[in-house]
Design a protein around this motif. Sequence first.
Motif: not given
Lengths: 150, 160
Positions: A57-61, A65-66, A70-75, A80-85
């Motif tokens: 759904l979304y990724i948050e730092t 920590r990143t 998802t709709e059912s989990k927090i992973i 890092s957020l920059a790498a995920l970008t």
Amino acid sequence: MKITIKQTDGAEAQVVVTYGELTPEVEKVIDFLKGHSTTLTGKCDDETVRFNARDILYIETVDDRTFAYTESKIIKLSHSLAALTELLDDISFIRCSKSMILNIDKIERLKSLPSNRIDATMKGGEHILISRTYASELRNRLKKGGVGRE
Amino acid sequence: MNKKKTSLWERYLTKEIGIEFKACLYFFAILFIYCVYKLTQGSFTADILHMAEMILLCYIICYVQVYLLGNFDESESFGAKEAGGIFICTAVYTGFSLLFDWFERSVAWTAGFAAYIILVYICIFLIYKVKRRIDDKVLNEELEMFQSRPGKEEDTEAEP
């Protein structure tokens, strides 16, 4: 792998993948054709889980920590957020604040707020505030209707 | 993802343009009632000095509105904060209209001016609200189109 390319006048563009066994190579081709199927690995309840980026759904730092929601989990992710970008350099992922990346395909509804900000209601019912800086990028992306990017 | 970041200067400029636009909006509203007053007094000329005072006052009040009063005329809903903002700004405009002698200290016209400013604020609040409602509709239509774009995962058919 045998590749057949056929041109037929007036035909709709279509890709058919025929395989006997789903090898990593075939999987990669299918993933590429599907457009956004980057697989990520993270930790959920002390277990290592592999999941598809399209489920995010979304990724948050938070505190360096990143986390991927998802709709059912927090992973918890190790990236890092920059790498995920960079990694999720995909048409449906967009930066919505300094600490957050959003999956446009998982937005249920958008609401225009004062000062050009946008409130996004996600499929899980959560509300994400998109700041003015990133709202204009979202508007541009939506205007293009998912066809190409700048 | 777009790597082009908005610079501090661009962000400042966006806000500044917004304030100037707002100042022009209020200035023209005030100028209108001022011109009506002048016409009722049998005059077809407007004082340049009064106009300069009006635009300068509008610019300062719009700055205060944006930075100190939470941009209340663009608020999502109308509450005590918005009513307070309207009251404060109306009082300032009315006070300065007396100080600068825009309506030749006529009590009736000054009271009318105060009521008119309140009406302007309510109208602008409603205009922004309608604008956002239309924007919501456009945004959600575009979102729907984006999510049903060709080549998306959901378009893929898998045969066993």
